[in-house]
Design a protein around this motif. Sequence first.
Motif, PDB file in Angstrom:
ATOM      1  N   LYS A 157       0.850  -1.189   0.000  1.00 37.82           N
ATOM      2  CA  LYS A 157       0.000   0.000   0.000  1.00 37.82           C
ATOM      3  C   LYS A 157       0.888   1.241   0.000  1.00 37.82           C
ATOM      4  CE  LYS A 157      -3.810  -2.123   2.599  1.00 37.82           C
ATOM      5  NZ  LYS A 157      -4.626  -2.023   3.837  1.00 37.82           N
ATOM      6  N   TRP A 158       0.837   1.982  -1.095  1.00 40.47           N
ATOM      7  CA  TRP A 158       1.622   3.207  -1.223  1.00 40.47           C
ATOM      8  C   TRP A 158       0.778   4.380  -0.709  1.00 40.47           C
ATOM      9  CZ3 TRP A 158       6.500   3.150  -3.772  1.00 40.47           C
ATOM     10  CH2 TRP A 158       6.820   1.961  -4.429  1.00 40.47           C
ATOM     11  N   SER A 165       0.585  13.184  -8.216  1.00 41.76           N
ATOM     12  CA  SER A 165       1.698  13.800  -7.482  1.00 41.76           C
ATOM     13  C   SER A 165       2.997  13.096  -7.871  1.00 41.76           C
ATOM     14  CB  SER A 165       1.475  13.684  -5.979  1.00 41.76           C
ATOM     15  OG  SER A 165       1.445  12.313  -5.590  1.00 41.76           O
ATOM     16  N   THR A 166       4.120  13.737  -7.580  1.00 40.40           N
ATOM     17  CA  THR A 166       5.397  13.152  -7.994  1.00 40.40           C
ATOM     18  C   THR A 166       5.669  11.814  -7.312  1.00 40.40           C
ATOM     19  OG1 THR A 166       6.455  14.633  -6.383  1.00 40.40           O
ATOM     20  CG2 THR A 166       6.523  15.287  -8.691  1.00 40.40           C
ATOM     21  N   GLU A 167       5.170  11.628  -6.067  1.00 41.41           N
ATOM     22  CA  GLU A 167       5.373  10.340  -5.423  1.00 41.41           C
ATOM     23  C   GLU A 167       4.498   9.255  -6.058  1.00 41.41           C
ATOM     24  OE1 GLU A 167       3.063  12.921  -2.359  1.00 41.41           O
ATOM     25  OE2 GLU A 167       4.666  13.184  -3.824  1.00 41.41           O
ATOM     26  N   ALA A 171       6.002   5.970  -7.952  1.00 40.65           N
ATOM     27  CA  ALA A 171       5.552   4.600  -7.700  1.00 40.65           C
ATOM     28  C   ALA A 171       5.233   3.891  -9.012  1.00 40.65           C
ATOM     29  CB  ALA A 171       4.330   4.612  -6.786  1.00 40.65           C
ATOM     30  N   ALA A 172       4.590   4.602  -9.939  1.00 41.34           N
ATOM     31  CA  ALA A 172       4.271   4.026 -11.245  1.00 41.34           C
ATOM     32  C   ALA A 172       5.542   3.761 -12.048  1.00 41.34           C
ATOM     33  CB  ALA A 172       3.343   4.956 -12.015  1.00 41.34           C
ATOM     34  N   MET A 173       6.521   4.636 -11.921  1.00 41.72           N
ATOM     35  CA  MET A 173       7.798   4.435 -12.619  1.00 41.72           C
ATOM     36  C   MET A 173       8.531   3.212 -12.076  1.00 41.72           C
ATOM     37  SD  MET A 173       9.091   8.421 -12.870  1.00 41.72           S
ATOM     38  CE  MET A 173      10.647   8.062 -13.731  1.00 41.72           C
ATOM     39  N   ILE A 174       8.457   3.012 -10.757  1.00 39.00           N
ATOM     40  CA  ILE A 174       9.077   1.829 -10.155  1.00 39.00           C
ATOM     41  C   ILE A 174       8.387   0.569 -10.669  1.00 39.00           C
ATOM     42  CG2 ILE A 174       9.402   0.574  -7.982  1.00 39.00           C
ATOM     43  CD1 ILE A 174       9.713   3.347  -6.624  1.00 39.00           C
ATOM     44  N   ALA A 175       7.055   0.610 -10.738  1.00 39.88           N
ATOM     45  CA  ALA A 175       6.308  -0.543 -11.254  1.00 39.88           C
ATOM     46  C   ALA A 175       6.709  -0.836 -12.699  1.00 39.88           C
ATOM     47  CB  ALA A 175       4.806  -0.264 -11.167  1.00 39.88           C
ATOM     48  N   ASN A 186      -1.070  -0.251  -5.772  1.00 40.24           N
ATOM     49  CA  ASN A 186      -2.130  -0.014  -4.790  1.00 40.24           C
ATOM     50  C   ASN A 186      -1.830   1.320  -4.111  1.00 40.24           C
ATOM     51  OD1 ASN A 186      -4.160  -0.144  -2.917  1.00 40.24           O
ATOM     52  ND2 ASN A 186      -3.354  -1.919  -1.820  1.00 40.24           N
ATOM     53  N   TYR A 187      -2.192   2.399  -4.799  1.00 40.70           N
ATOM     54  CA  TYR A 187      -1.832   3.742  -4.332  1.00 40.70           C
ATOM     55  C   TYR A 187      -3.002   4.387  -3.599  1.00 40.70           C
ATOM     56  CZ  TYR A 187       0.169   8.424  -4.251  1.00 40.70           C
ATOM     57  OH  TYR A 187       0.668   9.635  -3.836  1.00 40.70           O
TER      58      TYR A 187
END
Length: 326
Positions: A157-158, A165-167, A171-175, A186-187
């Motif tokens: 859970k992010w 937002s940049t965070e 998270a999407a870039m990490i995925a 799961n943001y």
Amino acid sequence: MRRTFLKSMLLGGVGASPLAAALLGAQSVQAAETLKFMVPSNPGGGWDTTARALGKSLQEAGLYSAVTYENKGGASGTLGLAQFLNASKGDPNALMMMGAVMLGGIISSRSPFSVTQATPVARLTSEYNVFVVPAESPIKSMKDLVDQLRKDPGSVKWGGGIKGSTEHVAAAMIARFLGLGADKINYIPFKGGGEATAAILGNNVTVGGSGYSEFQQYIESGKMRAIGITADKRQPGINVPTLKEQGVDVVIGNWRGVYAAPGVTPAQREALTQAVIKATQTPSWKEALQKNSWTPALLTGKAFDDFVTQDFASLRAIMVKSGMLG
């Protein structure tokens, strides 16, 4: 603060400098006693902190006798933006805090409102996002988080700021780096930094992301553990390893700035720009930079206009590639 006092204060003994001339234009913003600040998020977050630090510095510089703040969170920051655009037309005594987060919110929400409808003034600071976990979390590093993501993406859970937002983008870039679709993330978005912090401390999310300044006191007190920063290299004064050095090739920055109301004249824009420049030279602003680990990144005029245009296009491209706009 009366206009005659301001005039003597700005010009006293030094002649009519370009700054003084701008600040004392025919309809100078500094002729008013109160500056109205729109903060398009809930209290406690980065925009709120930055707006109040700038307001304090504008007062310290002797440019305003009072500054009021209105927090209007929700809808990825576009509720506050819409209110600012509609209620402040032509008002030379109004400013709105904004930044990369707002650009992402506009893109992700497909908002009919845009910062292009307001008047650019200045970029103020830049910083990178830090990902943190509760102190008692079994996750000790970004590698641990990545391992859990690979095994069960939905179990992570992010927690962070608004959608776009940049965070959230990070998270999407990490995925994407791990070969996962953005729909696997799961943001959980929060309207303000205070809500996100409470969720992290309460173990209601697995990992949280935001600017280092929002988590600094909790990291230093041992209540949170920082596991990675989205910078391309280690940041001075921040003892947090980058994602890149932990094998996750993701870099994304954040920045904050201010816009004036739509319909202000070029002279009024210049006066506001010079006022902000003067504020960033005050001891209180320099203290805020140090206290919050903000990197000074002052940019004004056409250079700021071009920067926003380029950053908007770059952010949209990243979000498309990461599958966030499907």
